[in-house]
Write a protein that holds these residues in place. Structure first.
Motif, short mmCIF file in Angstrom:
data_model
loop_
_atom_site.label_atom_id
_atom_site.label_comp_id
_atom_site.label_asym_id
_atom_site.label_seq_id
_atom_site.Cartn_x
_atom_site.Cartn_y
_atom_site.Cartn_z
N TYR A 161 0.82 -1.23 0.00
CA TYR A 161 0.00 0.00 0.00
C TYR A 161 0.84 1.26 0.00
O TYR A 161 0.48 2.25 -0.63
N ILE A 195 -4.86 4.33 -6.30
CA ILE A 195 -5.65 3.63 -5.29
C ILE A 195 -6.51 4.61 -4.49
O ILE A 195 -6.21 5.80 -4.40
N HIS A 242 -8.26 1.51 0.78
CA HIS A 242 -7.27 0.44 0.63
C HIS A 242 -7.56 -0.49 -0.55
O HIS A 242 -7.50 -1.72 -0.42
N GLN A 243 -7.87 0.09 -1.71
CA GLN A 243 -8.04 -0.77 -2.89
C GLN A 243 -7.76 0.02 -4.17
O GLN A 243 -7.81 1.24 -4.16
N TRP A 244 -7.46 -0.71 -5.25
CA TRP A 244 -7.30 -0.04 -6.54
C TRP A 244 -8.60 0.67 -6.86
O TRP A 244 -9.69 0.13 -6.62
#
Ligand SMILES: Nc1ncnc2c1ncn2[C@@H]1O[C@H](COP(=O)(O)OP(=O)(O)O)[C@@H](O)[C@H]1O
Ligand SMILES: O=C(CO)[C@@H](O)[C@H](O)COP(=O)(O)O
Length: 500
Positions: free
Chosen positions: A173, A182, A187-189
């Motif tokens: 990350y 992101i 906490h993700q694309w």
């Protein structure tokens, strides 16, 4: 014995440190590689050089320093951020890596902001500056469509190195937030960003925490390097996140002042909702679920290197830097603005260029050296002031990077920041941070904070000298005006060069 290796994949060199359970660096090896600048604003490296350089350093640790491979239990990484490595379906590198200090992507930056504006900043918590990875991907898509169409994965520099050592693809990350692709808080694309700019979601590697175990050293890399394949590999982090960990910046009363090729002023963020509106970078930390913010001076140590290489190529670096102490505070009225490759913070302007202001027939070379050291720290002070405008207060600045080797530079920092500055006993911020990620990953410590208690030790303290503080305050008021007064001239001169 039991050791971890911290691999610091920098811009000028890779440094590999072998660290014991008490945080002692028992051996260290490094290997330098080239930076290619085929056109103004371009900056590239060959990913194979990172792999060879790291391997040479590891082989030397084993053969010259007698670190036994069976004693190396874990490895982790600190990596130069943002650099784009494109791989084809067989995971072969498709073109040289486009680095963080490459500024060819101004059009893509404008395009991204035109398409998404504040929505982009709200998701990524950053502006899509030239140095970041998404503008680089879009540049390749537009200018090298054949290469883009063959690309099935993109990685960042240390992720490529880790892939070559383990065969496993992934990105942590802390480095992924520097891609500006992101959703930093989620906490993700970001599907919104991938879809909006036509980046296939499948190109984005799996996301990892920095302390995550990704696998062991592969059998083939073990045979190549002399490592043993019992050695566990942990994801690692962005160099600035690792630098902060390795310098013990785990609370918001301390600020990191890092003088490497680039310069960084970094703050641990207690409050993830703080909003710098993209003027400062806001990133996921290598500490799970934590964040940090920072401003980057693109040419910090690089400015000094440029001057030395150009005017004193044969002198010893430390001797050359120490000549600054024979010039007074303010370098006899000479100011240097370090915008020699463009700037990122507080002025996100790829086309600004540096200047010496106040040239006088009586000045000596030592004034120029001191003016460069001072100008870099004035630029850091600009960033510190942005933090202070948001209510931050600091009682200590921890200085790391090559610049922290110089006592005169450390005192200049204390005087310009008007804050106590400390250096580290083991001046290996990012490399030590990487080793700490491996130490925590292996379970030697429960948390990075516990590990810091054992591994991080402050060295000398530099306190502000009242008279210098007063004079630097006056000079900083003048320095702050340089950008506004030289921007148009710099832009005209750059256009002149481009038209040649
Ligand atoms: N003895 C020294 N005194 C002051 N600065 C130094 C010294 N040696 C190197 N530097 C500066 O440190 C920078 C390199 O720092 P480093 O943290 O190793 O960089 P990176 O990780 O970006 O490769 C150089 O650009 C140089 O200007
Ligand atoms: O672009 C950034 C951070 O956003 C740089 O800090 C790079 O991560 C490279 O760092 P150094 O090689 O100068 O340490």
């Amino acid at each position: 014995m039991s050791y971890v290796l911290g691999v610091d994949l920098g811009t000028s060199a890779v440094k590999v440190s072998a660290v014991d359970r008490h945080g002692k660096i028992v051996a260290q090896e490094s290997y330098a590689y080239d930076l290619h600048q085929p056109a103004p604003g371009y900056s590239e490296q060959n990913p194979e050089d990172w792999v060879s350089g790291t391997t040479v350093a590891i082989v030397r640790l084993i053969l010259n320093d007698h670190i036994r491979s069976e004693d190396i239990d874990g490895i982790s990484y600190s990596g130069q951020m943002h650099g784009l490595v494109l791989l084809d379906e067989n995971n072969q590198v498709l073109r040289p890596a486009i680095l963080w200090n490459d500024t060819r992507t101004s059009e893509q930056r404008t395009e991204i902001m035109r398409a998404m504006g504040d929505d982009f900043v709200n998701i990524t918590r950053n502006e899509p500056l030239e140095g970041f990875t998404l503008p680089k991907l879009l540049w390749v898509k537009e200018h090298e469509p054949d290469i883009f169409n063959q690309a099935t994965t993109f990685l960042l520099p240390k992720d490529y190195l880790r892939y070559r050592m383990t065969g496993k693809l992934g990105m942590d990350y802390s480095d992924a937030s520097g891609t500006v692709m992101i959703d930093v808080i989620g906490h993700q694309w970001s599907e919104v960003i991938c879809d909006r700019f036509g980046i296939p979601r499948s190109m984005c590697p799996p996301l990892l925490e920095s302390v995550d175990y990704v696998g062991n050293i592969s059998t083939s890399y073990a045979a190549f390097s002399g490592l043993d394949n019992h050695t566990k590999v942990f994801a690692g982090g962005a160099d600035n996140a690792c630098g902060a960990i390795g310098a013990g910046i785990l609370k918001s009363n301390m600020v990191l002042s890092s003088i490497g090729t680039s310069g960084v002023v970094l703050k641990f963020e207690d409050d993830p909702t703080v909003n710098y509106h993209g003027q400062l970078q806001f990133e996921n930390h290598a500490i799970p679920n934590a964040y940090y913010s920072m401003g980057v001076t693109l040419a910090a140590g690089y400015s000094l290197n440029w001057f030395k290489k150009t005017f004193a190529p044969d002198e010893d670096f430390s001797d050359f830097v120490s000549t600054a102490s024979s010039a007074p505070v303010g370098s006899h009225g000479l100011l240097f603005a370090p915008y020699i490759v463009g700037e990122r913070a507080p002025y996100a302007d790829a086309d600004i260029r540096g200047s010496f202001i106040g040239l006088d027939g009586t000045q000596k070379r030592s004034d120029f050296v001191r003016a460069i050291l001072e100008g870099i720290v004035f630029s850091f002070r600009d960033i510190l002031d942005l933090f202070k405008e948001q209510g931050s207060q600091f009682d200590t600045a921890v200085s790391i990077g090559g610049g922290a080797k110089s006592a005169v530079w450390l005192q200049i920092q204390a005087d310009i920041f008007n804050t106590k500055v400390v250096s580290l006993k083991n001046e290996q911020g990012p490399g030590m941070g990487a080793a700490m990620l491996a130490a925590v990953g292996l379970g030697w410590f429960d948390t990075l904070a516990d590990c810091a208690k054992e591994f991080v030790h402050f060295d000398k303290v530099y306190r502000p000298i009242t008279e210098n503080v007063r004079n630097y305050q006056k000079l900083h008021e003048i320095y702050r005006q340089i950008y506004g007064k030289t921007a148009d001239l710099s832009h005209q001169l750059l256009n002149f060069r481009r038209d040649l």
